[in-house]
Motif scaffolding. Structure first.
Motif, PDB file in Angstrom:
ATOM      1  N   UNK A  51      10.222 -36.623  24.460  1.00 11.07           N
ATOM      2  CA  UNK A  51      10.122 -37.960  24.337  1.00 11.07           C
ATOM      3  C   UNK A  51       9.467 -38.748  25.573  1.00 11.07           C
ATOM      4  N   UNK A  52       9.303 -38.078  26.607  1.00  9.83           N
ATOM      5  CA  UNK A  52       8.831 -38.612  27.785  1.00  9.83           C
ATOM      6  C   UNK A  52       7.409 -38.640  27.499  1.00  9.83           C
ATOM      7  N   UNK A  53       6.844 -37.860  26.956  1.00  9.61           N
ATOM      8  CA  UNK A  53       5.161 -37.706  26.692  1.00  9.61           C
ATOM      9  C   UNK A  53       4.967 -38.731  25.545  1.00  9.61           C
ATOM     10  N   UNK A 113      12.552 -42.768  26.848  1.00 10.32           N
ATOM     11  CA  UNK A 113      11.323 -43.355  26.357  1.00 10.32           C
ATOM     12  C   UNK A 113      10.926 -44.700  27.294  1.00 10.32           C
ATOM     13  N   UNK A 114      11.844 -45.427  27.801  1.00 14.78           N
ATOM     14  CA  UNK A 114      11.755 -46.298  28.817  1.00 14.78           C
ATOM     15  C   UNK A 114      11.031 -45.755  29.992  1.00 14.78           C
ATOM     16  N   UNK A 115      11.499 -44.711  30.420  1.00 15.60           N
ATOM     17  CA  UNK A 115      10.832 -44.021  31.604  1.00 15.60           C
ATOM     18  C   UNK A 115       9.465 -43.701  31.507  1.00 15.60           C
ATOM     19  N   UNK A 116       9.006 -43.169  30.511  1.00 16.25           N
ATOM     20  CA  UNK A 116       7.883 -42.671  29.636  1.00 16.25           C
ATOM     21  C   UNK A 116       6.941 -44.131  29.616  1.00 16.25           C
ATOM     22  N   UNK A 117       7.483 -44.994  28.937  1.00 10.08           N
ATOM     23  CA  UNK A 117       6.701 -46.408  29.105  1.00 10.08           C
ATOM     24  C   UNK A 117       6.233 -47.050  30.332  1.00 10.08           C
ATOM     25  N   UNK A 118       6.766 -46.627  31.696  1.00 12.29           N
ATOM     26  CA  UNK A 118       6.137 -47.288  32.685  1.00 12.29           C
ATOM     27  C   UNK A 118       5.539 -46.141  33.599  1.00 12.29           C
ATOM     28  N   UNK A 119       5.142 -44.849  32.869  1.00 11.83           N
ATOM     29  CA  UNK A 119       4.666 -43.931  33.770  1.00 11.83           C
ATOM     30  C   UNK A 119       3.066 -43.802  33.170  1.00 11.83           C
ATOM     31  N   UNK A 120       2.113 -43.482  34.371  1.00 14.30           N
ATOM     32  CA  UNK A 120       0.731 -43.438  33.860  1.00 14.30           C
ATOM     33  C   UNK A 120       0.487 -42.135  33.046  1.00 14.30           C
ATOM     34  N   UNK A 121      -0.452 -41.848  32.167  1.00 10.09           N
ATOM     35  CA  UNK A 121      -1.618 -42.454  32.079  1.00 10.09           C
ATOM     36  C   UNK A 121      -1.671 -43.920  31.476  1.00 10.09           C
TER      37      UNK A 121
END
Length: 142
Positions: A40-42, A82-90
């Protein structure tokens, strides 16, 4: 998780989507949670939160509930990841939306978001490893 813990209909639906190592493996609750968080992070890095949740929830819900997880706990963990992934690059789609609204450069937003990434990562670790944090009020009022 063992094959016999899933109903035959559930297994028929999710089995084609699982890699062979997931069908044969016995990861235990911690392993299942780590797999969920990683996938989910990816997904959160590249997809908006709502489509990612609509895609992932039907796939992970039978697998995780057969591993002993509460559906409410699972939903809360999924939203945090999902929120954490949404603010993470790329991609960091939430950062670009914020930059557009505030008329600021995405680079400046990414720099300011870093302390919050650490805080949300700690919250995720606590909620994922201690289900009573997520379920306490739910069980109190339920």
């Amino acid at each position: 998780m063992h094959r016999h813990e899933l109903a035959d209909e559930e297994w028929a639906v999710i089995a084609p989507f699982l890699p062979s190592w997931a069908r044969a493996g016995d990861f235990g609750p911690a392993g299942l949670m780590l797999i969920l968080i990683a996938v989910l992070f990816v997904a959160g890095m590249f997809l908006d939160l709502t489509p990612a949740m609509l895609i992932a929830a039907p796939l992970f819900l039978p697998l995780m509930t057969s591993g002993g997880f509460d559906p409410v706990h699972l939903g809360i963990v999924m939203i945090i990841v999902l929120q954490l992934g949404g603010v993470t690059p790329p991609v960091g789609i939430l950062v670009f939306i914020t930059a557009q609204i505030s008329r600021t450069s995405p680079g400046a937003i990414f720099k300011e978001v870093l302390p919050f990434l650490v805080a949300v990562g700690l919250v995720l670790a606590l909620v994922a490893s201690l289900p009573w944090i997520a379920l306490g009020l739910w069980q109190f009022f339920g």
